[in-house]
Scaffold this active site. Sequence first.
Site, PDB file in Angstrom:
ATOM      1  N   GLU A  49       0.826  -1.215   0.000  1.00 58.31           N
ATOM      2  CA  GLU A  49       0.000   0.000   0.000  1.00 58.31           C
ATOM      3  C   GLU A  49       0.868   1.276   0.000  1.00 58.31           C
ATOM      4  OE1 GLU A  49      -4.240  -1.136   1.913  1.00 58.31           O
ATOM      5  OE2 GLU A  49      -2.669  -0.735   3.385  1.00 58.31           O
ATOM      6  N   GLU A 105      -7.032  -7.126  -0.972  1.00 56.64           N
ATOM      7  CA  GLU A 105      -7.582  -7.097   0.380  1.00 56.64           C
ATOM      8  C   GLU A 105      -9.066  -6.781   0.280  1.00 56.64           C
ATOM      9  OE1 GLU A 105      -5.636  -4.649   3.249  1.00 56.64           O
ATOM     10  OE2 GLU A 105      -3.624  -5.380   2.755  1.00 56.64           O
TER      11      GLU A 105
END
Length: 645
Positions: free
Chosen positions: A156, A232
């Site tokens: 991320e 995710e």
Amino acid sequence: MTDFTVGDDCFRLDGKPVRLLSGALHYFRVHEAQWEHRLAMLAAMGLNCVETYVPWNLHEPREGEVRDVGALGRFLDAAGRAGLWAIVRPGPYICAEWENGGLPVWVTGRFGRRVRTRDAEYRAVVERWFRELLPQVVQRQVSRGGPVVLVQAENEYGSYGSDAVYLEWLAGLLRQCGVTVPLFTSDGPEDHMLTGGSVPGLLATANFGSGAREGFEVLRRHQPRGPLMCMEFWCGWFDHWGAAPVLRDPEQAAGALREILECGASVNIYMAHGGTNFAGWAGANRSGPHQDESFQPTVTSYDYDAPVDEYGRATEKFRLFREVLEAYSEGPLPPLPPEPVGLAGPVRVELAEWAGLGDVLEALGDPETESGVPPTFEELGVDRGLVRYRVAVPGPRQAYPLGASGLRDRAVVYVDGVRAGVLTEESGTLPEPVAGPAEVELWVESLGRVNYGPRLGEPKGVTGGVLHERQYLHGVRAQGLRLDAFEAAGAVAAVAFGPVEAAAVAGDAGRTGLFRGTFTIEGTTGASGAPGASSVSGAPDVPGVPGAPGTSAAPGASDAPGVPGVDHAGLELPGWTRGFVWVNGFCLGRYWSVGPQRTLYVPGPVLREGVNEVWVLELEDAGEPRVELGPGAPIGTDAPGVVQP
């Protein structure tokens, strides 16, 4: 040789299209003896793959002190035996609601804002770590007969930075270390995140909890070709101390999962099974739209409202997800393994012995230092635990306000040996002024380092100074008490315990300290997960167990044999305030009366037939000298909370 590749519109295994139906299960949040059961639960839900992060700080808490990187390899082997592929996300930063986002404190303390950038010194320690870790992954790639099909570069990154030089270097390092399976990145489905976190030539994936069609449309603007994947899919959420629990409606979550699959995408359910933040490894967040406001420490449980709950049991969400996933299975799904069985209990464990915090610090603490200003936890080499700061108020002088600037996170303060108050970052001044001369002690605890956002890596302790009126108090003595000081077998034997009755007459000093007690389990027959019963009783008159096992880098490292027919227990501390608990030397994690968590998960493998030992390190205000053990939290409690979309 098996070949796993990224095609124009799908993943391919030896040229044949495949869809990854993955679930997150972190080996470091589950006792090693329970991996097999949890992996079987993922397969029974309809998944064909498991995903795990790798926390650098767990495996190298101090520079050069590398612990059990083989745990990752053993987990990947277990995944292969369960018939699952594997996705590995080695960081070096992982977020994961884990202490410091997985970065060791010696790294963030040394490099500060240079972490996660092209800085040459930072890159050098990352390279050394990866060359230590990655053989566990490389030798288990699918091309070598193992389960690993994908490896992530960073994590991320677009939510943090935009250093393309660093990202491309990191991808190159993974290749140099022998990773040949496809590499990928994962970011939120927003333009600035994808432009900041993507790497040319690497598969970009998206992270979200709902709105798959919209999210994939954004992803396609940045990556017109390649498999779609939600790396995710947030099917639940995590909890913070002092806040309402967060839950997600199972039917809503199942509908969001169905939408992902209807888009033709692969998915990684985050979390399929959350597990537990044992040993104080829970991270923290900052509130606000940019994660830079008030401090929010994460609870010990990482149940995550996942389909497989913290105790390894199937929830309603599991059943609904299984129905969705079954439609995408190539054959009938395997049956569920037996549901884990809790301790029959309940049992009240009398804590018969006590040692004051000062005595514990003397026995297990690091050497005391003295300096002009308070050293941070990072400067003292303390990751998880507490630091006692001692400083004098010169005198004579009149009473003035006394406080700590830059306090992170919580301090119990004594003036001339008398409890004067509890300070926090938001409330850093004692309620009553202090006159001089006086001796001041501040027992400061880190409640977990920030794992996401711009405050990543912020130091802990008294990061400003101790102030009397506007005057800094200099000449500060500091001594750390690291949680891992309790880990070595027999370490607590060095602590001078006395009868618990001494705490009641010790004044303020008796409100904190290390309490010890024992209980007995008389085992019965029955395999793990099979119905069974155990007889348990408190045994306050039994002395401490010599050679009680300590935790090591992985939570499965305890050598306790377990009790037949007992897969877990739950431990509660009614009336206690804040601290840590160990069972047979295994640290269950932090407890705190502010909630919402009331019950700590006890893995069955850490229990023993016969005498078991409990330690409670209370840091603020002890309750009655007893704890309670039982079967654990009920399944699907559905406590009210904020629904995560």
